[in-house]
Design a protein around this motif. Structure first.
Motif, PDB file in Angstrom:
ATOM      1  N   ALA A 299       0.871  -1.171   0.000  1.00 17.84           N
ATOM      2  CA  ALA A 299       0.000   0.000   0.000  1.00 17.84           C
ATOM      3  C   ALA A 299       0.909   1.222   0.000  1.00 17.84           C
ATOM      4  CB  ALA A 299      -0.902   0.007   1.224  1.00 17.84           C
ATOM      5  N   LEU A 300       0.744   2.106  -0.977  1.00 16.53           N
ATOM      6  CA  LEU A 300       1.583   3.291  -1.129  1.00 16.53           C
ATOM      7  C   LEU A 300       0.757   4.543  -0.832  1.00 16.53           C
ATOM      8  CD1 LEU A 300       3.331   2.436  -4.524  1.00 16.53           C
ATOM      9  CD2 LEU A 300       3.945   1.641  -2.237  1.00 16.53           C
ATOM     10  N   ALA A 301       1.395   5.572  -0.299  1.00 14.58           N
ATOM     11  CA  ALA A 301       0.649   6.791   0.020  1.00 14.58           C
ATOM     12  C   ALA A 301       1.582   7.993   0.045  1.00 14.58           C
ATOM     13  CB  ALA A 301      -0.050   6.652   1.373  1.00 14.58           C
ATOM     14  N   ASP A 302       0.986   9.182  -0.161  1.00 11.94           N
ATOM     15  CA  ASP A 302       1.714  10.446  -0.082  1.00 11.94           C
ATOM     16  C   ASP A 302       1.611  11.083   1.296  1.00 11.94           C
ATOM     17  OD1 ASP A 302       2.283  10.104  -2.749  1.00 11.94           O
ATOM     18  OD2 ASP A 302       0.762  11.508  -3.458  1.00 11.94           O
ATOM     19  N   ALA A 303       0.756  10.551   2.166  1.00  8.49           N
ATOM     20  CA  ALA A 303       0.611  11.045   3.539  1.00  8.49           C
ATOM     21  C   ALA A 303       0.436   9.849   4.455  1.00  8.49           C
ATOM     22  CB  ALA A 303      -0.586  11.996   3.659  1.00  8.49           C
TER      23      ALA A 303
ATOM     24  N   TYR B 192       5.294   7.007   1.494  1.00 15.66           N
ATOM     25  CA  TYR B 192       5.163   5.911   2.451  1.00 15.66           C
ATOM     26  C   TYR B 192       4.742   4.622   1.755  1.00 15.66           C
ATOM     27  CZ  TYR B 192       4.827   9.978   5.519  1.00 15.66           C
ATOM     28  OH  TYR B 192       5.065  11.164   6.163  1.00 15.66           O
ATOM     29  N   ALA B 193       5.057   3.513   2.416  1.00 14.79           N
ATOM     30  CA  ALA B 193       4.576   2.202   1.962  1.00 14.79           C
ATOM     31  C   ALA B 193       4.362   1.304   3.170  1.00 14.79           C
ATOM     32  CB  ALA B 193       5.574   1.558   1.003  1.00 14.79           C
ATOM     33  N   LEU B 194       3.314   0.508   3.113  1.00 14.44           N
ATOM     34  CA  LEU B 194       3.131  -0.617   4.025  1.00 14.44           C
ATOM     35  C   LEU B 194       3.325  -1.888   3.210  1.00 14.44           C
ATOM     36  CD1 LEU B 194       0.060   0.375   6.236  1.00 14.44           C
ATOM     37  CD2 LEU B 194       2.400  -0.017   7.024  1.00 14.44           C
ATOM     38  N   ILE B 195       4.106  -2.820   3.768  1.00 17.61           N
ATOM     39  CA  ILE B 195       4.421  -4.073   3.079  1.00 17.61           C
ATOM     40  C   ILE B 195       3.702  -5.206   3.800  1.00 17.61           C
ATOM     41  CG2 ILE B 195       6.278  -5.641   2.389  1.00 17.61           C
ATOM     42  CD1 ILE B 195       8.187  -3.258   2.450  1.00 17.61           C
ATOM     43  N   TYR B 196       3.061  -6.071   3.028  1.00 15.12           N
ATOM     44  CA  TYR B 196       2.252  -7.161   3.587  1.00 15.12           C
ATOM     45  C   TYR B 196       2.723  -8.505   3.044  1.00 15.12           C
ATOM     46  CZ  TYR B 196      -1.143  -3.577   4.974  1.00 15.12           C
ATOM     47  OH  TYR B 196      -1.762  -2.490   5.540  1.00 15.12           O
TER      48      TYR B 196
ATOM     49  N   VAL C   5       7.488   1.645   5.650  1.00 18.54           N
ATOM     50  CA  VAL C   5       8.585   2.336   4.967  1.00 18.54           C
ATOM     51  C   VAL C   5       8.254   3.820   4.886  1.00 18.54           C
ATOM     52  CG1 VAL C   5       9.912   2.558   2.826  1.00 18.54           C
ATOM     53  CG2 VAL C   5       9.168   0.293   3.610  1.00 18.54           C
ATOM     54  N   ALA C   6       9.154   4.656   5.378  1.00 17.96           N
ATOM     55  CA  ALA C   6       9.028   6.109   5.247  1.00 17.96           C
ATOM     56  C   ALA C   6      10.157   6.605   4.363  1.00 17.96           C
ATOM     57  CB  ALA C   6       9.093   6.792   6.618  1.00 17.96           C
ATOM     58  N   ALA C   7       9.809   7.357   3.321  1.00 14.07           N
ATOM     59  CA  ALA C   7      10.802   7.837   2.365  1.00 14.07           C
ATOM     60  C   ALA C   7      10.555   9.308   2.069  1.00 14.07           C
ATOM     61  CB  ALA C   7      10.751   7.003   1.084  1.00 14.07           C
ATOM     62  N   GLN C   8      11.529   9.919   1.417  1.00 16.88           N
ATOM     63  CA  GLN C   8      11.435  11.325   1.045  1.00 16.88           C
ATOM     64  C   GLN C   8      11.835  11.494  -0.411  1.00 16.88           C
ATOM     65  OE1 GLN C   8      14.101  12.871   4.022  1.00 16.88           O
ATOM     66  NE2 GLN C   8      12.457  13.229   5.505  1.00 16.88           N
ATOM     67  N   SER C   9      11.023  12.201  -1.157  1.00 16.16           N
ATOM     68  CA  SER C   9      11.330  12.564  -2.526  1.00 16.16           C
ATOM     69  C   SER C   9      11.867  13.990  -2.500  1.00 16.16           C
ATOM     70  CB  SER C   9      10.083  12.480  -3.403  1.00 16.16           C
ATOM     71  OG  SER C   9      10.368  12.868  -4.727  1.00 16.16           O
ATOM     72  N   VAL C  10      13.125  14.150  -2.939  1.00 18.31           N
ATOM     73  CA  VAL C  10      13.814  15.419  -2.747  1.00 18.31           C
ATOM     74  C   VAL C  10      14.305  15.960  -4.083  1.00 18.31           C
ATOM     75  CG1 VAL C  10      15.630  16.594  -1.454  1.00 18.31           C
ATOM     76  CG2 VAL C  10      14.624  14.496  -0.536  1.00 18.31           C
ATOM     77  N   HIS C  11      13.962  17.205  -4.383  1.00 22.42           N
ATOM     78  CA  HIS C  11      14.540  17.915  -5.528  1.00 22.42           C
ATOM     79  C   HIS C  11      15.917  18.425  -5.104  1.00 22.42           C
ATOM     80  CE1 HIS C  11      10.975  18.013  -8.132  1.00 22.42           C
ATOM     81  NE2 HIS C  11      10.283  18.150  -7.012  1.00 22.42           N
ATOM     82  N   VAL C  12      16.949  18.041  -5.846  1.00 22.56           N
ATOM     83  CA  VAL C  12      18.318  18.379  -5.453  1.00 22.56           C
ATOM     84  C   VAL C  12      18.961  19.248  -6.516  1.00 22.56           C
ATOM     85  CG1 VAL C  12      20.600  17.468  -4.922  1.00 22.56           C
ATOM     86  CG2 VAL C  12      18.575  16.262  -4.131  1.00 22.56           C
ATOM     87  N   ASP C  13      19.555  20.338  -6.090  1.00 24.64           N
ATOM     88  CA  ASP C  13      20.379  21.179  -6.953  1.00 24.64           C
ATOM     89  C   ASP C  13      21.814  20.724  -6.769  1.00 24.64           C
ATOM     90  OD1 ASP C  13      21.785  23.112  -8.273  1.00 24.64           O
ATOM     91  OD2 ASP C  13      21.122  24.784  -7.029  1.00 24.64           O
TER      92      ASP C  13
ATOM     93  N   LEU D  46      10.472   0.704  -2.825  1.00 23.97           N
ATOM     94  CA  LEU D  46      11.118   1.921  -3.318  1.00 23.97           C
ATOM     95  C   LEU D  46      10.984   2.028  -4.832  1.00 23.97           C
ATOM     96  CD1 LEU D  46      14.333   1.966  -1.099  1.00 23.97           C
ATOM     97  CD2 LEU D  46      12.234   3.315  -0.811  1.00 23.97           C
ATOM     98  N   TYR D  47      11.093   0.893  -5.526  1.00 22.63           N
ATOM     99  CA  TYR D  47      10.895   0.891  -6.981  1.00 22.63           C
ATOM    100  C   TYR D  47       9.478   1.342  -7.315  1.00 22.63           C
ATOM    101  CZ  TYR D  47      10.178  -0.933 -11.692  1.00 22.63           C
ATOM    102  OH  TYR D  47       9.857  -1.060 -13.015  1.00 22.63           O
ATOM    103  N   ARG D  48       8.502   0.831  -6.586  1.00 25.23           N
ATOM    104  CA  ARG D  48       7.110   1.202  -6.838  1.00 25.23           C
ATOM    105  C   ARG D  48       6.876   2.686  -6.537  1.00 25.23           C
ATOM    106  NH1 ARG D  48       2.976  -3.175  -6.436  1.00 25.23           N
ATOM    107  NH2 ARG D  48       4.039  -5.177  -6.676  1.00 25.23           N
ATOM    108  N   LEU D  49       7.453   3.188  -5.451  1.00 24.84           N
ATOM    109  CA  LEU D  49       7.317   4.605  -5.134  1.00 24.84           C
ATOM    110  C   LEU D  49       7.943   5.474  -6.222  1.00 24.84           C
ATOM    111  CD1 LEU D  49       8.098   4.569  -1.304  1.00 24.84           C
ATOM    112  CD2 LEU D  49       5.893   5.111  -2.351  1.00 24.84           C
ATOM    113  N   ARG D  50       9.103   5.053  -6.694  1.00 22.22           N
ATOM    114  CA  ARG D  50       9.771   5.818  -7.755  1.00 22.22           C
ATOM    115  C   ARG D  50       8.925   5.850  -9.016  1.00 22.22           C
ATOM    116  NH1 ARG D  50      13.194   4.693 -11.917  1.00 22.22           N
ATOM    117  NH2 ARG D  50      13.444   2.498 -11.374  1.00 22.22           N
ATOM    118  N   ARG D  51       8.371   4.689  -9.395  1.00 23.06           N
ATOM    119  CA  ARG D  51       7.539   4.631 -10.603  1.00 23.06           C
ATOM    120  C   ARG D  51       6.250   5.446 -10.429  1.00 23.06           C
ATOM    121  NH1 ARG D  51       9.665   2.968 -15.240  1.00 23.06           N
ATOM    122  NH2 ARG D  51       7.661   2.095 -15.914  1.00 23.06           N
ATOM    123  N   ALA D  52       5.690   5.413  -9.230  1.00 25.97           N
ATOM    124  CA  ALA D  52       4.454   6.159  -8.982  1.00 25.97           C
ATOM    125  C   ALA D  52       4.664   7.663  -9.059  1.00 25.97           C
ATOM    126  CB  ALA D  52       3.893   5.787  -7.613  1.00 25.97           C
TER     127      ALA D  52
END
Length: 405
Positions: free
Chosen positions: A27-31, A71-75, A84-92, A156-162
């Protein structure tokens, strides 16, 4: 020839494994509140506060502008096995290299920055760039750690693709794996992640008989205790006072200005905290939050914040007047304040992070190793990143023992 054939077969097997579903469900989520709250809370109940919902909500509502939570919950079947808690970061990329390092490590770092400037737009971090430690994954008791780390790679692959509508995510990082978890986290190697050792977390152990800062001082040998006393006198002679602060809106600008004076001198700046972040921490953590400040003639000239994370106190943010610190030992006095706050919070450890290893070693802190795992989505560039990161050098903590034998 036999070795070459074996290597090719192993690489082919890893390729197949990377492109085969783990068999877990996701289960993937933005919050964080979009996910099943009972499942998230059960998985993170014994984990760090940095993985629990009050802190994650703070990041979502008032975190750095270039950062978004994922975020992701793995079952396994219907059973939750990992959060899983992750951060998508724009990097200069231009901000990754500051100062003037020298030697081979500097050349490697410059080459890496050149690669980042050319190819990177977004970074996916499993963990938390605003903290140090394993704050990206919480596993259920009894879960197979090796299989679960493989499922984390798939999450993480699924979050990246999403996230592709927001732009391509080129780099992925699993942040700050402690030594005790490295063996099982080695499952990430199958998914082209490369382990990179980093500077250690400096941790001060707090015995049960330390009830006050004076107890800590009494445990020091005569040389170090005399040094701390002199430090306190030097700060007092400069007309400075050290006191606790309950943060209000009136303090926001001063605290943020002191934070920026330290932040802008940092060699690596992937984000900048917003102005009201310290007040947000105070609200989120309540009695588990401490802010100690130094004033000179009523003006704030330094601060340090400390969070209670179970039996660990985290010396979290620090800021001070750079010009005044040339004359008055503000930074060292703030480190002593963090020790006092950790003892007052009733913690058994004080985690001080991975910078300024020498002064933290003089406090009595000892290094605890950490490592990150990184990969690039483009195989050819992934090889380049592995090579460059393998050449980087990190400081070793000095061996200091300020305590009585």
């Amino acid at each position: 020839m036999t070795s070459l054939i074996a290597s090719v077969k192993a690489a082919h097997a890893r390729h197949r494994r990377r492109h085969t579903p783990s068999g877990h469900r996701f289960a993937l989520a933005d919050a964080v509140d979009f996910l099943n709250p009972a499942h998230w809370d059960a998985l993170t109940a014994g984990a760090s506060i940095f993985l629990q919902r009050p802190y994650l909500r703070l990041l979502e509502e008032g975190g750095p502008a270039n950062m978004a939570q994922r975020y992701a919950l793995i079952y396994e079947g219907d059973t939750p096995v990992a959060a899983v808690a992750a951060q998508s970061v724009h990097v200069d990329g231009a901000r990754l290299l500051k100062g003037s390092p020298s030697g081979g490590a500097a050349l490697a770092r410059k080459a890496l920055v050149a690669a980042v400037q050319q190819w990177q737009e977004r970074l996916l971090v499993c963990g938390n760039l605003l903290s140090w430690g394993q704050h990206g994954v919480a596993m259920a008791p009894g879960a197979d750690p090796t299989a679960t780390w493989s499922a984390v790679a798939e999450a993480l692959y699924r979050l990246r693709r999403a996230d592709r509508l927001h732009g391509e995510t080129d780099f992925a990082m699993v942040k700050d794996i402690p030594a005790a978890h490295l063996e099982h986290a080695g499952a990430l190697r199958t998914f082209s992640y490369r382990r990179v050792d980093t500077d250690p977390d400096m941790v001060l152990r707090i015995p049960p008989d330390w009830r006050t800062h004076e107890d800590y001082l009494a445990s020091l040998n005569a040389k170090y205790r005399k040094g701390v006393r002199q430090l306190q006198r030097d700060v007092e002679k400069a007309g400075c006072t050290v006191e606790p602060l309950r943060i209000t809106a009136a303090d926001t600008d001063a605290l943020h200005g002191l934070y920026l004076q330290v932040h802008q001198r940092a060699p690596l700046r992937l984000f900048t905290l917003p102005e009201d972040f310290q007040a947000g921490l105070a609200g989120a953590f309540g009695e588990g939050f401490r802010c100690t400040v130094i004033r000179q003639s009523g003006r704030l000239v330094g601060f340090v914040t400390t969070l209670r994370d179970g039996d660990t106190a985290v010396g979290y943010h620090i800021g001070f007047d750079r010009a005044l610190s040339e004359e008055v030992p503000l930074y060292f006095r703030l480190l002593q304040a963090a020790v006092a706050d950790a003892v007052a919070l009733g913690c058994r450890r004080l985690s001080l992070g991975r910078t300024a290893l020498e002064p933290k070693a003089k406090l009595g802190a000892r290094p605890e190793p950490l490592a990150v795992w990184v990969r690039h989505r483009v195989p050819a560039l992934n090889l380049l990143v592995r090579t460059l990161l393998g050449t980087l050098e990190f400081d070793e903590a000095p061996d200091r023992n300020p305590f009585k034998d």
